[in-house]
Design a protein around this motif. Structure first.
Motif, mmCIF file in Angstrom:
data_model
loop_
_atom_site.group_PDB
_atom_site.id
_atom_site.type_symbol
_atom_site.label_atom_id
_atom_site.label_comp_id
_atom_site.label_asym_id
_atom_site.label_seq_id
_atom_site.Cartn_x
_atom_site.Cartn_y
_atom_site.Cartn_z
ATOM 1 N N TYR A 53 -0.710 -0.228 6.706
ATOM 2 C CA TYR A 53 0.093 -0.581 5.534
ATOM 3 C C TYR A 53 -0.669 -1.536 4.613
ATOM 4 C CZ TYR A 53 4.392 1.809 6.732
ATOM 5 O OH TYR A 53 5.324 2.788 6.976
ATOM 6 N N LYS A 54 -1.429 -2.435 5.208
ATOM 7 C CA LYS A 54 -2.145 -3.418 4.391
ATOM 8 C C LYS A 54 -3.254 -2.771 3.568
ATOM 9 C CE LYS A 54 -3.001 -7.632 3.041
ATOM 10 N NZ LYS A 54 -2.027 -8.367 2.189
ATOM 11 N N ASP A 56 -3.145 0.340 2.458
ATOM 12 C CA ASP A 56 -2.542 1.462 1.722
ATOM 13 C C ASP A 56 -2.846 2.815 2.358
ATOM 14 O OD1 ASP A 56 -1.459 -0.269 -0.208
ATOM 15 O OD2 ASP A 56 -3.336 -0.278 -1.336
ATOM 16 N N GLU A 58 -0.662 4.058 4.758
ATOM 17 C CA GLU A 58 0.565 4.397 5.480
ATOM 18 C C GLU A 58 0.973 5.862 5.356
ATOM 19 O OE1 GLU A 58 1.904 2.589 1.489
ATOM 20 O OE2 GLU A 58 0.328 2.297 2.985
ATOM 21 N N LYS A 59 0.542 6.528 4.273
ATOM 22 C CA LYS A 59 0.898 7.944 4.111
ATOM 23 C C LYS A 59 0.219 8.829 5.143
ATOM 24 C CE LYS A 59 1.973 7.659 -0.821
ATOM 25 N NZ LYS A 59 1.629 8.143 -2.191
ATOM 26 N N ARG A 145 -9.947 4.789 3.271
ATOM 27 C CA ARG A 145 -9.579 3.575 2.543
ATOM 28 C C ARG A 145 -10.652 2.492 2.738
ATOM 29 N NH1 ARG A 145 -6.686 6.895 0.971
ATOM 30 N NH2 ARG A 145 -4.433 6.840 0.574
ATOM 31 N N GLU A 148 -10.437 -0.550 0.256
ATOM 32 C CA GLU A 148 -9.317 -1.431 0.581
ATOM 33 C C GLU A 148 -9.598 -2.240 1.844
ATOM 34 O OE1 GLU A 148 -7.677 1.980 -1.822
ATOM 35 O OE2 GLU A 148 -9.142 1.725 -0.208
#
Length: 289
Positions: A53-54, A56, A58-59, A145, A148
């Motif tokens: 989640y941190k 991004d 989560e999808k 990611r 991120e």
């Protein structure tokens, strides 16, 4: 030949969490998965869920393991499908989510069953702050990611240095894994590192990973702090379980605490926030005395 063997053993022992070896990620139990982006990931490691989640990612999550405590961010994770217990996950349940990667908690796996269906799986545990940073990097690569994850690592590195420079406690601390019997945490564990980051000298009998605390030891070491975590429920429980604890500086100065270790042992990026919370909790108690 002997030299090659020694180098191999050292290399193997260094694989405590996730490691990148060539084009593969090697897990805690020796599993190897292709280093690439995955899109349908089933997760039994709750620290990994929070990291997803941190950064991004989560999808990418199709389901997570059953859990009794809230997982950050709770308003979102409580809506995720559940895929059964983390210790004995059902192969049938896993297959029903059609994952292209399964991330296991160190407590359980069904790797052999997944191999039959060509579903890669990996296991990891964060035993240190450096493990957390390294695994954030690898999870970023496995989810596409990378930017991120690198930004998060940079943020956490700055935060760790800030904590070391601005938050400081002094003295010796005994960290208890259990109070029945009183048992110390492994010296090479995350709760110990958290307290050492705050400047405390964490003590432990040199008798194995988790050692029972004797009366002689508690008197000889005379800790300034006694901190219960994991299986410790109350300060009274600590006091009743440790003969002669009344003679210690920790008891006399009322520096005996019980800290909820669930956030620390989950070992996501949020541990760095927990270090600050622990510091202010201890300082607040100290200032009220």
């Amino acid at each position: 030949m002997k030299r090659v063997l020694i180098l191999f053993v050292v290399f193997y022992l260094k694989i405590f969490s996730l490691e990148i070896v060539g084009d593969y990620v090697v897990g805690e139990k020796g599993e190897k998965v292709k280093l690439k982006e995955y899109n349908r990931i089933l997760i039994y490691n709750f620290g990994a869920v929070e990291i997803f989640y941190k950064i991004d990612a989560e999808k990418k999550i199709v389901a997570i393991g059953n859990h009794s405590k809230a997982i950050w961010p709770e308003e979102k994770t409580k809506l995720l499908p559940l895929a059964g217990p983390i210790s004995k996950p059902s192969l049938e349940t896993i297959l029903s989510y059609n994952p292209d990667l399964v991330i296991f908690n160190v407590m359980g796996e069904v790797k052999n069953g997944l191999d039959k269906f060509n579903i890669p799986s990996i296991t990891f545990v964060n035993r240190s702050l450096d493990d957390i940073l390294k695994n954030i990097d690898i999870l970023g690569k496995l989810t596409g990611r990378e930017k991120e994850s690198l930004n998060l690592i940079h943020e956490l590195e700055i935060k760790r240095e800030y904590i070391k420079e601005n938050f400081s406690l002094t003295g010796k601390a005994l960290v208890l894994y259990s109070d029945s019997p009183p048992t110390s945490f492994d010296k090479n564990s995350l709760p110990v590192e958290v307290l050492e980051t705050l400047g405390l000298k964490v003590i432990q009998p040199k008798l194995g990973k988790k050692s029972i605390i004797s009366s002689e030891y508690i008197l000889n070491e005379n800790p300034d702090y006694i901190i219960g975590t994991r299986g410790v429920k109350s300060v009274d429980g600590i006091v009743k379980s440790m003969p002669l604890i009344e003679e210690t500086k920790a008891f006399k100065n009322k520096d005996i605490y019980v800290i909820d270790s669930s956030e620390i042992l989950r070992a996501s990026h949020r541990v760095f926030d927990e270090i600050e919370k622990i510091y202010f909790e201890l300082k607040k108690e100290k200032n009220q005395k």
